[in-house]
Design a protein around this motif. Structure first.
Motif, PDB file in Angstrom:
ATOM      1  N   LEU A 188     -12.631  -7.244  -2.790  1.00 51.33           N
ATOM      2  CA  LEU A 188     -11.654  -6.969  -1.739  1.00 51.33           C
ATOM      3  C   LEU A 188     -11.757  -8.006  -0.626  1.00 51.33           C
ATOM      4  O   LEU A 188     -10.736  -8.488  -0.109  1.00 51.33           O
ATOM      5  N   TYR A 236     -10.104 -11.420  -1.392  1.00 51.02           N
ATOM      6  CA  TYR A 236      -8.647 -11.467  -1.226  1.00 51.02           C
ATOM      7  C   TYR A 236      -8.203 -11.210   0.221  1.00 51.02           C
ATOM      8  O   TYR A 236      -7.007 -11.265   0.513  1.00 51.02           O
ATOM      9  N   SER A 290       0.820  -1.208   0.000  1.00 54.29           N
ATOM     10  CA  SER A 290       0.000   0.000   0.000  1.00 54.29           C
ATOM     11  C   SER A 290       0.855   1.260   0.000  1.00 54.29           C
ATOM     12  O   SER A 290       0.385   2.343  -0.361  1.00 54.29           O
ATOM     13  N   ASP A 326      -4.179  -8.553   4.524  1.00 58.47           N
ATOM     14  CA  ASP A 326      -4.322  -7.340   3.724  1.00 58.47           C
ATOM     15  C   ASP A 326      -3.172  -7.148   2.731  1.00 58.47           C
ATOM     16  O   ASP A 326      -3.400  -6.915   1.546  1.00 58.47           O
ATOM     17  N   ARG A 334      -3.535  -7.577  -1.343  1.00 53.17           N
ATOM     18  CA  ARG A 334      -3.359  -6.471  -2.294  1.00 53.17           C
ATOM     19  C   ARG A 334      -2.402  -6.874  -3.422  1.00 53.17           C
ATOM     20  O   ARG A 334      -2.614  -6.532  -4.595  1.00 53.17           O
ATOM     21  N   ILE A 361      -8.541  -8.293   1.765  1.00 52.70           N
ATOM     22  CA  ILE A 361      -8.048  -6.918   1.847  1.00 52.70           C
ATOM     23  C   ILE A 361      -8.902  -6.137   2.836  1.00 52.70           C
ATOM     24  O   ILE A 361     -10.132  -6.204   2.808  1.00 52.70           O
ATOM     25  N   PRO A 372      -5.627 -15.019   0.402  1.00 58.77           N
ATOM     26  CA  PRO A 372      -5.355 -14.289  -0.840  1.00 58.77           C
ATOM     27  C   PRO A 372      -5.083 -15.191  -2.043  1.00 58.77           C
ATOM     28  O   PRO A 372      -5.549 -14.908  -3.147  1.00 58.77           O
TER      29      PRO A 372
END
Length: 473
Positions: free
Chosen positions: A296, A299, A224, A307, A311, A301, A355
């Motif tokens: 989101l 996965y 991120s 997270d 991503r 997120i 994920p």
């Protein structure tokens, strides 16, 4: 209206219609002129243009999920009941084909295994989400390589060699296939490792510069907060940058005309042009604002511990949709459990399980898994013997990697190790064989994909490698 006595009366509608046709003809002439100039402009002859295949391919791209450090195969995909019954006892080298008398004390896996899917693949309790995709997985339990140190093993995984600087797998794929999107590179590496070979793991070596992997951040930086280095220019606006680049490219073009043929200059020209175009495309792709909440959530997120890797995996899907040929997603250097293998594998598996399962499901839902080859693995595995009481040491002699999609046989466990997971005893697959098979899935013959350098032809697999045809659908 009347222009003079010799002109007929023309209505407003007729005048606008005639003018419109004229404007269209002018626009068409301008576009044709631009096309003609583009054909004669060396900047537009991109070395990333799609290239013909050696034979029909089942996969158009690869996503490599790299678990940096070396997960333990006997704790994840290769259950060994004898580890439980003989845990704490010394492992005799003679029993597993080693010259050493005593290899150390055996260490039982603390994790339960179960069969999953119609295929009945064995998967550890650490991957409950991935287990739902068991019938999509082709699990290779007989991988082996050279290099007991991370640095050597990483280079062999990523470039096929460790003693010389060679192009990475992604660079060979870029060179062999080109890209399907002129505004993006053919090879992107998300959160790559800085250590254990560093940039060599995604470098182009002697291939033209445009085939080097474009790095987004690095392994230790949250995705991120990551970006492509030097993508934005805070001092010049786009118009000024274009003028500056045109000057540089005119000098490059002059050198190219004098040299007649120079792949390095051609690669440099293509790299500069691509970098300029990426300024407008990459920020939009890197943003996840266009994704739905359900995606989101798929996965992981927005929640921990999934997270960050979620991503990364979602970005991999976005790049695969847009024509990038080779996408690598890397964890941090967190799978190297010389002690506390139980605690370490619990923590790391929890970060990636959801994920990865989300990526496979998302690709399948969008019709992308059929021609996307997903590869999971690391530089080596871990020993079935204990180290530091409750850890495991590096083990290049036997480990597991798996594939999904892209023309491989799902629900297949290929190859076997001995009763302790120490050495392959059935259908061994060397790292060179893996590389040959990856290229084959993409429609590339690993013996024909060569590049002339220093007086001889080089290839990813050097003089080795056999395609593992049994795992292909």
């Amino acid at each position: 209206m009347r222009c003079n006595q010799f002109t007929r009366v023309v209505s407003r509608r007729q005048m606008l219609g005639a003018s419109g046709c004229g404007i269209g003809q002018v626009a068409l002439a301008a576009l044709l002129g631009q096309h003609t100039r583009a054909e004669s402009d060396p900047r537009r002859h991109s070395t990333l243009a799609p290239k013909p295949l050696h034979f029909p391919a089942r996969a158009r791209r690869i996503i490599f999920l790299f678990m940096w450090g070396g997960p333990s195969h006997v704790d994840l995909f290769d259950p060994k009941p004898r580890l439980k019954t003989e845990s704490g006892k010394p492992l005799s080298g003679k029993s597993v084909g080693s010259d050493r008398d005593d290899l150390g004390e055996l260490l039982d896996s603390p994790f339960r295994f179960a069969r999953h899917g119609e295929s009945g693949l064995w998967i550890s309790e650490l991957f409950p989400h991935l287990a739902r995709h068991a019938d999509r997985l082709c699990v290779i339990n007989s991988m082996h390589t050279e290099g007991s140190a991370h640095g050597e093993a990483l280079l062999r995984l990523h470039t096929g060699q460790a003693n010389l600087v060679r192009p990475s797998v992604g660079s060979w794929v870029s060179y062999g296939l080109g890209c399907e999107n002129e505004d993006l590179p053919a090879f992107i590496t998300i959160s790559p490792p800085r250590g254990h070979g560093g940039v060599q793991n995604y470098g182009n070596a002697f291939l033209p510069a445009v085939h080097q992997g474009t790095a987004i951040g690095s392994a230790e930086i949250p995705i991120s907060e990551s970006k492509v280095s030097n993508l934005a220019n805070s001092q010049l606006n786009p118009g000024e940058q274009r003028e500056q680049l045109d000057l540089i490219q005119s000098l490059n073009a002059h050198h190219l005309r004098e040299a007649t043929v120079d792949p390095q200059i051609e690669g440099l020209i293509a790299s500069y042009e691509l970098a300029f175009r990426m300024q407008s495309t990459m920020p939009r792709i890197m943003s996840l604002d266009d994704e739905s909440k359900s995606t989101l959530d798929l996965y992981g997120i927005g929640s921990e511990p999934t997270d960050n890797f979620g991503r990364q995996c979602l970005l991999a899907r976005k790049f695969s949709e847009l024509g990038v040929r080779y996408i690598q997603v890397s964890t941090n250097y967190t799978w190297d459990h010389h002690q506390k293998v139980h605690e370490g594998h619990v923590a790391e598996s929890a970060k990636v399980d959801r994920p990865i399962a989300g990526l496979l499901g998302d690709l399948a839902q969008r019709g992308l898994l059929e021609d996307t080859l997903v590869l999971w693995g690391a530089e080596f595995g871990r020993t079935p013997m204990a180290e530091n009481g409750d850890g495991r040491n590096h083990h290049p002699g036997a480990f597991t990697m798996w594939m999904a999609g892209g023309g491989v046989r799902g629900g297949l466990a290929y190859g076997k190790t001995d009763d302790f997971g120490y050495a392959p005893v059935e259908n061994p697959v060397h790292m060179h064989d893996l590389h040959a098979t990856l290229l084959h899935a993409l429609g590339l013959d690993h013996e024909r994909l060569t590049y002339r350098h220093a007086g001889r032809d080089f290839r990813l697999t050097d003089v080795h490698g056999n395609v593992v045809r049994e795992i292909l659908a």
